[in-house]
Design a protein around this motif. Structure first.
Motif, PDB file in Angstrom:
ATOM      1  N   PHE A   1      82.382  85.512 118.684  1.00  0.00           N
ATOM      2  CA  PHE A   1      81.228  86.257 119.181  1.00  0.00           C
ATOM      3  C   PHE A   1      79.986  85.671 118.536  1.00  0.00           C
ATOM      4  N   ASP A   2      78.834  85.925 119.161  1.00  0.00           N
ATOM      5  CA  ASP A   2      77.603  85.464 118.540  1.00  0.00           C
ATOM      6  C   ASP A   2      77.382  86.250 117.260  1.00  0.00           C
ATOM      7  N   LEU A   3      77.118  85.525 116.209  1.00  0.00           N
ATOM      8  CA  LEU A   3      76.841  86.161 114.928  1.00  0.00           C
ATOM      9  C   LEU A   3      75.511  85.607 114.428  1.00  0.00           C
ATOM     10  N   PHE A   4      74.625  86.498 114.015  1.00  0.00           N
ATOM     11  CA  PHE A   4      73.282  86.082 113.609  1.00  0.00           C
ATOM     12  C   PHE A   4      73.061  86.316 112.118  1.00  0.00           C
ATOM     13  N   PHE A   5      72.278  85.421 111.517  1.00  0.00           N
ATOM     14  CA  PHE A   5      71.875  85.570 110.118  1.00  0.00           C
ATOM     15  C   PHE A   5      70.414  85.994 110.141  1.00  0.00           C
ATOM     16  N   ALA A   6      70.155  87.231 109.751  1.00  0.00           N
ATOM     17  CA  ALA A   6      68.776  87.747 109.796  1.00  0.00           C
ATOM     18  C   ALA A   6      68.109  87.532 108.441  1.00  0.00           C
ATOM     19  N   SER A   7      67.040  86.738 108.457  1.00  0.00           N
ATOM     20  CA  SER A   7      66.356  86.398 107.203  1.00  0.00           C
ATOM     21  C   SER A   7      65.054  85.681 107.536  1.00  0.00           C
ATOM     22  N   SER A   8      64.197  85.568 106.531  1.00  0.00           N
ATOM     23  CA  SER A   8      63.014  84.725 106.727  1.00  0.00           C
ATOM     24  C   SER A   8      63.207  83.407 105.973  1.00  0.00           C
ATOM     25  N   ASN A   9      64.364  83.275 105.307  1.00  0.00           N
ATOM     26  CA  ASN A   9      64.590  82.146 104.408  1.00  0.00           C
ATOM     27  C   ASN A   9      65.477  81.067 105.052  1.00  0.00           C
TER      28      ASN A   9
ATOM     29  N   ILE B   1      83.366  79.653 111.759  1.00  0.00           N
ATOM     30  CA  ILE B   1      82.513  80.731 112.300  1.00  0.00           C
ATOM     31  C   ILE B   1      81.127  80.151 112.605  1.00  0.00           C
ATOM     32  N   LYS B   2      80.704  80.359 113.856  1.00  0.00           N
ATOM     33  CA  LYS B   2      79.404  79.813 114.273  1.00  0.00           C
ATOM     34  C   LYS B   2      78.315  80.826 113.928  1.00  0.00           C
ATOM     35  N   LEU B   3      77.244  80.347 113.319  1.00  0.00           N
ATOM     36  CA  LEU B   3      76.169  81.252 112.893  1.00  0.00           C
ATOM     37  C   LEU B   3      74.847  80.822 113.508  1.00  0.00           C
ATOM     38  N   SER B   4      74.091  81.770 114.074  1.00  0.00           N
ATOM     39  CA  SER B   4      72.760  81.470 114.610  1.00  0.00           C
ATOM     40  C   SER B   4      71.714  82.154 113.733  1.00  0.00           C
ATOM     41  N   PHE B   5      70.492  81.646 113.843  1.00  0.00           N
ATOM     42  CA  PHE B   5      69.410  82.172 112.987  1.00  0.00           C
ATOM     43  C   PHE B   5      68.586  83.197 113.745  1.00  0.00           C
ATOM     44  N   SER B   6      68.432  84.371 113.164  1.00  0.00           N
ATOM     45  CA  SER B   6      67.496  85.350 113.707  1.00  0.00           C
ATOM     46  C   SER B   6      66.396  85.471 112.655  1.00  0.00           C
ATOM     47  N   LYS B   7      65.361  84.648 112.825  1.00  0.00           N
ATOM     48  CA  LYS B   7      64.330  84.587 111.788  1.00  0.00           C
ATOM     49  C   LYS B   7      63.450  85.822 111.871  1.00  0.00           C
TER      50      LYS B   7
END
Ligand code: IMP
Length: 188
Positions: free
Chosen positions: A5-13, A29-35
């Motif tokens: 499933f789409d998994l997002f990393f929420a951060s400003s870093n 595990i595929k990770l996308s950026f949610s800045k």
């Protein structure tokens, strides 16, 4: 292999995201950026800060997310800067930390990863023991140039395998075990 499933990393870093992506790639595990800028509450507990950040991030993007909160805990300073690590880095920085230390240089990095989706919130924590170096060494970000992991002679900024031993790696390894199991049970 379980469905991904789409998994997002929420951060400003960006640094944290790139390291987390690299680590999770190795676990499949595929990770996308949610800045995004996430509001950080003042608390003595990293876990409390991370849980709040995760709920806040999920309410903004409504997708399965992970957030991370870290702290550098220095023994001779009673665990300072701990939950205030980000503020202390921005104010006195690595030079300021080095000026505060004398003989006992033991310290640890703690990482808290929180996963959040519509029905689940789950946290994972891990640490990396080490010492604070006597001077800054290497070109890494944050406290990397002054943190020497246990059993190493080099700072995190100087070593090439940070993503195989860091506090982030240790917490994400725990997360991966749990997450892959969760995906597998959804698949069945
Ligand atoms: P926060 O989780 O963004 O609040 O991070 C706390 C502080 O620790 C920030 O100043 C980060 O730059 C620093 N930090 C977190 N993880 C690392 C790391 O892996 N290396 C160096 N500094 C870090």
């Amino acid at each position: 292999m379980p469905k991904s499933f789409d998994l997002f990393f929420a951060s400003s870093n960006n640094h944290k995201f790139l390291e987390a992506k690299n680590i999770l790639d190795a676990f499949g595990i595929k990770l996308s950026f949610s800045k995004m800028n996430l509001e950080e509450i003042q608390s003595n507990s990293l876990k409390e800060i991370a849980l709040k950040k995760a709920r806040n991030a999920y309410s903004k993007c409504k997708k399965p997310i992970i957030v991370e909160d870290d702290g550098l805990f220095i023994d001779s300073l009673g665990g300072f800067p701990g939950p205030y690590s980000s503020y202390v880095f921005k104010t006195i920085g690595n030079k300021g930390i080095l000026n505060l230390l004398k003989n006992n240089r033991s310290a640890k990095f703690i990482s808290i990863i929180v996963y959040c989706d519509e029905t689940t919130i789950q946290s994972f924590d891990a640490k990396l023991d080490g010492v604070i170096s006597k001077s800054q060494k290497g070109q890494g970000w944050g406290y990397d140039p002054i943190f020497v992991p246990k059993n190493s002679q080099k700072t995190l900024a100087e070593i090439t395998n940070k993503n195989e031993l860091s506090h982030r790696y240790n917490a994400l390894k725990e997360f991966s075990n749990w997450y892959l199991h969760k995906l597998k049970s959804i698949d069945q």
